[in-house]
Design a protein around this motif. Structure first.
Motif, PDB file in Angstrom:
ATOM      1  N   SER A 378       0.477  -1.385  -0.147  1.00 51.18           N
ATOM      2  CA  SER A 378      -0.057   0.757   0.032  1.00 51.18           C
ATOM      3  C   SER A 378       1.014   0.386   0.223  1.00 51.18           C
ATOM      4  N   ILE A 380       1.153   5.142   0.776  1.00 57.66           N
ATOM      5  CA  ILE A 380      -0.035   5.998   1.456  1.00 57.66           C
ATOM      6  C   ILE A 380       0.693   7.652   1.219  1.00 57.66           C
ATOM      7  N   LEU A 386      -3.970   7.845   3.460  1.00 59.48           N
ATOM      8  CA  LEU A 386      -5.137   7.399   2.285  1.00 59.48           C
ATOM      9  C   LEU A 386      -4.036   7.140   0.805  1.00 59.48           C
ATOM     10  N   TYR A 427      -9.859   3.741   2.246  1.00 54.13           N
ATOM     11  CA  TYR A 427      -8.550   3.562   2.902  1.00 54.13           C
ATOM     12  C   TYR A 427      -8.236   1.868   2.412  1.00 54.13           C
ATOM     13  N   SER A 431      -3.466   0.356   4.982  1.00 56.80           N
ATOM     14  CA  SER A 431      -3.803   2.109   5.182  1.00 56.80           C
ATOM     15  C   SER A 431      -4.179   1.614   6.410  1.00 56.80           C
ATOM     16  N   VAL A 432      -5.637   1.867   6.461  1.00 56.23           N
ATOM     17  CA  VAL A 432      -6.482   1.759   7.133  1.00 56.23           C
ATOM     18  C   VAL A 432      -5.873   0.633   8.545  1.00 56.23           C
ATOM     19  N   ALA A 435      -4.022   3.875  10.275  1.00 47.59           N
ATOM     20  CA  ALA A 435      -4.382   4.460  10.007  1.00 47.59           C
ATOM     21  C   ALA A 435      -5.315   5.356  11.793  1.00 47.59           C
ATOM     22  N   VAL A 451     -13.836   2.111   3.437  1.00 45.55           N
ATOM     23  CA  VAL A 451     -12.637   1.227   3.098  1.00 45.55           C
ATOM     24  C   VAL A 451     -12.532   0.256   2.138  1.00 45.55           C
TER      25      VAL A 451
END
Length: 532
Positions: A378, A380, A386, A427, A431-432, A435, A451
């Motif tokens: 991912s 971001i 994000l 997301y 990434s979530v 975060a 998501v």
């Protein structure tokens, strides 16, 4: 070329404030000077006020559709801070509105920020500012609010409840949320604005029309239906309806504006709702005294998180998790995550988050644990966290699925050519997980975010349940237990629970879920030694 010139001025006005407030602005922009006689409203007790909508840290994000454009803009509202501003104890309200995709490119480019400072006790505004970026033009304005407008604009025979004070558009939205919104109630507010293209004075009527259960991307809600209109309404006045949650917060879940040119609708895409003590209801009088709220230094940024104070993880952090099935004591799998250095990835500055999964045993049940994707990368934005690109690779497949997330346009483009509309601020699965370490997940707070899961956006809701100490290996660690649910009829089907460390790092310690194989548990293998 300034594309906004292609849109008629009246439509530009409507669209600007339909995006900004989506409550009363569009209706007021079409207010006529005719003396249309309106039915005499019902008399109700004086307009009381709840402090719940003014909870510091609340952040609401909306996806806005217009006519045939499913993602025309996004809108963010935040109760950002409480402290001393311009020599007064005040609460800072923030709003950001930005058009996206085709609407931004071909119809009207809006990228505006609004600030309103309201008195901490009376909740009346005393200073507002606006930074407007209309295409290539950038402008800023500010205004001081000192004296109320008075009641000369209200017809003398009106028996509606007059909400005393002089409001700008942003403070008016929160003031309406703070009203009791009792059955058949009618309220009238006076507004004054110097915002771009819509300056002037307006008198609006807010009426409680009933109750309705609605379903949205965030979930199902019992709502209070409220309509808004200007006092001097003409035949072309748009119809405005707002669905507020039927609770003390009165969160706007859906706002619908019917225009001749099409329908503008804003739907709640994500929310951050910090816990608040049971709020007192304060009479709306000059001598009212509200319960004191401790000052906050939090200033949220885009994406619903605050990275200005630094991240709770560092570049190079690697977390390894042992995966267990049922009551087994031997791990059947391993999950590893790592934060790679800040660099230029695919033409953008970003961080790379890498996650991998592998089985440790040859049993069919263990192999099925990671049958979807064995590796996820991912990429971001380092400020919002994000993602702008996700790479999915399964060990049994030679192909890599690439997902490009165009956050500003509200669009996902997949490597097979598929294009999917998403809420701005969506997301991915990796990434979530990072975060959430910046979300306000202290009991009993809840946060809902979008998501991208299985080729579509899903609303994931996280609720901080309780503080407790859990055993990781041989070490007892203070933690916060969080429930994780998905949108849909079976929100808690998998009974997902997450435990994060109750310290500044907010490190994920344990994750459990109920699957077809039974209970699956992932425990952090080695606790970080150095405090980050």
């Amino acid at each position: 070329m300034n594309h906004s010139l292609n849109m008629p001025f009246s439509m530009r006005v409507i669209f600007t404030f339909a995006l900004f407030l989506l409550l009363s602005g569009a209706a007021m922009m079409h207010a006529q000077t005719s003396s249309t006689t309106n039915p005499e409203p019902i008399m109700l007790p004086g307009a009381a006020r709840s402090d719940a909508p003014y909870t510091i840290g609340e952040r609401l994000t909306y996806n806005v559709s217009f006519s045939n454009f499913p993602s025309a803009a996004h809108l963010e509202l935040a109760v950002a801070n409480r402290g001393t501003f311009f020599g007064r104890e005040a609460i800072e309200l923030q709003a950001h509105v930005e058009t996206t995709g085709v609407v931004n490119a071909a119809l009207f480019a809006i990228n505006n920020d609004y600030l309103t400072y309201i008195d901490a006790v009376t909740k009346l505004p005393f200073r507002t500012s606006e930074a407007a970026r209309d295409g290539a033009q950038i402008g800023a304005s500010a205004r001081d609010y000192n004296q109320p407008l008075g009641t000369e604009a209200i017809p003398s025979r009106s028996r509606a409840v007059l909400v005393a004070g002089n409001y700008d558009f942003l403070s008016a939205l929160y003031r309406i949320r703070a009203l009791p919104l009792a059955e058949r109630a009618v309220y009238r507010l006076q507004l004054e604005s110097n915002a771009s293209q819509v300056s002037g004075r307006y008198d609006i009527e807010v009426k409680v029309a009933g109750r309705e259960q609605i379903k949205s991307n965030v979930g199902s809600f019992n709502t209070i239906v409220v309509t808004a209109r200007p006092l001097r309404a003409g035949d072309n006045t748009p119809r405005v309806q707002v669905n507020f949650t039927d609770d003390v917060r009165h969160v706007p879940v859906r706002v619908t504006i019917q225009l001749a040119q099409g329908t503008i609708q804003a739907e709640l895409a994500s929310s951050e709702l910090p816990a608040a003590s049971p709020p007192p209801v304060v009479p709306n009088t000059p001598n009212a005294v509200a319960t004191a709220v401790p000052p906050s230094t939090v200033t949220p940024t885009a994406g619903g998180i605050n990275t200005r104070g630094g991240l709770p993880f560092k570049v190079g952090e690697q977390l390894n998790y042992n995966v267990f099935l049922g009551a087994g004591v031997q791990p059947t799998g391993l999950i590893s995550t790592q934060v790679r250095p800040n660099a230029n990835y695919f033409g953008r500055n970003g961080l790379m988050l890498a996650a991998s999964a592998q089985t440790l045993t040859a049993t069919p049940s263990a192999a099925s644990l990671f049958a979807v994707y064995d590796n996820i990368n991912s990429y971001i934005d380092p400020e919002t966290l994000l993602p702008f690109r996700t790479e999915l690779h399964a060990a049994n497949s030679p192909a890599t699925t690439i997902i490009n997330l165009e956050q500003s346009r509200g669009t996902v483009r997949m490597s097979d050519g598929t294009q999917v509309a998403i809420p701005v601020g969506t997301y991915d699965l990796v990434s979530v997980a990072y975060a959430l370490r910046l979300f306000r997940l202290t009991p009993p707070n809840r946060t809902s975010v979008s998501v991208f899961i299985d080729s579509r956006p899903r609303t994931v809701t996280m609720v901080a349940l309780a503080r407790e100490a859990i055993l990781i290996g041989e070490q007892r660690v203070p933690a916060v237990q969080i429930s994780i649910t998905l949108d849909g009829a079976e929100a808690d089907k998998y009974q997902m629970r997450l435990w994060i460390s109750d310290d500044a790092t907010r490190t994920p310690l344990r994750f459990t879920a109920l699957t077809a194989l039974g209970l699956v548990r992932a425990d952090l293998a080695i606790l970080p030694v150095v405090s980050q």
